[in-house]
Design an enzyme around this catalytic site. Sequence first.
Site, short mmCIF file in Angstrom:
data_model
loop_
_atom_site.label_atom_id
_atom_site.label_comp_id
_atom_site.label_asym_id
_atom_site.label_seq_id
_atom_site.Cartn_x
_atom_site.Cartn_y
_atom_site.Cartn_z
CE1 TYR A 48 -3.62 2.48 0.59
CE2 TYR A 48 -2.34 3.26 2.31
CZ TYR A 48 -3.52 3.44 1.43
OH TYR A 48 -4.27 4.54 1.50
CG ASP A 62 -3.04 12.71 5.55
OD1 ASP A 62 -3.16 12.98 4.09
OD2 ASP A 62 -3.91 11.85 5.89
CG ASP A 89 -4.62 8.14 -0.08
OD1 ASP A 89 -5.22 8.55 -0.59
OD2 ASP A 89 -4.29 8.41 1.43
CG ASP A 91 -4.87 12.85 -0.76
OD1 ASP A 91 -5.06 11.81 0.18
OD2 ASP A 91 -4.07 13.79 -0.82
CG HIS A 116 -7.81 4.83 -1.75
ND1 HIS A 116 -7.99 5.74 -1.09
CD2 HIS A 116 -6.95 4.06 -0.96
CE1 HIS A 116 -6.91 5.91 -0.02
NE2 HIS A 116 -6.49 4.64 0.09
CD GLU A 118 -9.64 10.92 0.91
OE1 GLU A 118 -9.63 12.25 1.82
OE2 GLU A 118 -8.74 10.38 1.16
CB CYS A 126 -5.52 12.42 9.19
SG CYS A 126 -5.43 10.60 9.86
NE ARG A 161 -10.53 7.96 3.35
CZ ARG A 161 -9.41 8.32 3.80
NH1 ARG A 161 -8.16 7.78 3.43
NH2 ARG A 161 -9.57 9.50 4.61
CD GLU A 195 -10.16 5.96 7.34
OE1 GLU A 195 -10.20 4.62 7.76
OE2 GLU A 195 -9.22 6.47 6.85
CG ASN A 217 -6.79 2.68 7.64
OD1 ASN A 217 -5.66 2.12 7.69
ND2 ASN A 217 -7.01 4.05 7.56
#
Length: 306
Positions: A48, A62, A89, A91, A116, A118, A126, A161, A195, A217
């Site tokens: 990952y 983040d 990721d 974002d 992914h 989100e 985060c 996500r 998440e 996660n």
Amino acid sequence: MLSSQVDARAKRQAFRAGLESGRLQRFPGAFTPLTAPLIQELGFEGAYISGAVMAAELGLPDIGLTTLTEVVQRGHQISRMTDLPTLIDADTGFGEPMNVARTVHELEDAGVAGLHIEDQVNPKRCGHLDGKEVVSADVAAQRIAAAVKARRDPGLVIMARTDVRGTVPGEQGLSLAVDRAKALEAVGADAIFPEAMQSLAEFEAIRAAVKVPILANMTEFGKSRLFTHEELEGVGVNLVIHPVSLLRIAMGAIERGLVDLRDSGTLDGQLDGMQTRARLYELNDYASYSAFDQTLFDFEVPGTHE
């Protein structure tokens, strides 16, 4: 030597096969390219590439400050060093639907097996911090639909996500997460990343709501208890990530070593915990470089004690 001999399309097919296998796919976070071959050697199914880690390595929080260029570069650097599939990721997709489409193309070219996107607003936070905000269900769906439409290799895994669970407490938050997972599946998401689930029962609820694979996660110090792989597989989770774990382990060791160096003036007491020179050369495959061209690399790889 130099890079993996397995092409990106084959890695993507391996990722999809793993997700459909009925066995939990374990993806530790590869926080540097050097960790990727180690993850492979130790028998994990994939690696990952965490957005939180990429930001942290740059000394940033983040909160969406990393750029698409930075993420693509890191994705390529890590993906080329392993035969395993990589999940990255992306974002919020770095903008609106057209930006999302370009993000997919760039990451596809970087060689990742999946990404992914989100449903947080920009700037994001985060996923395990309070105060998150998410976009509307329509905007979230537009992002995923754009990613799916932009994909050139049908093997590339587009994962959605959702952070909506963390925006509303109690059963209402879980209900919103279930509804959003269904909506994201309906527009073509290949997998769902719910998440900040707070119990195994919540993962079970997401599992029951969608037909596509789901991700857990397992990040330390977050909203979710650190469930075991056996527990997650038992409730139907298909993929688990440990996104920041290796960075935390490494930084903890670095800090302890620096304190020891400052206080004692030597790192002699730290040697037993260090990776040896021989092990580093083994992971870097020095022997293959030497065999390939001894005019450039004319040396013997040292023994395991060094």
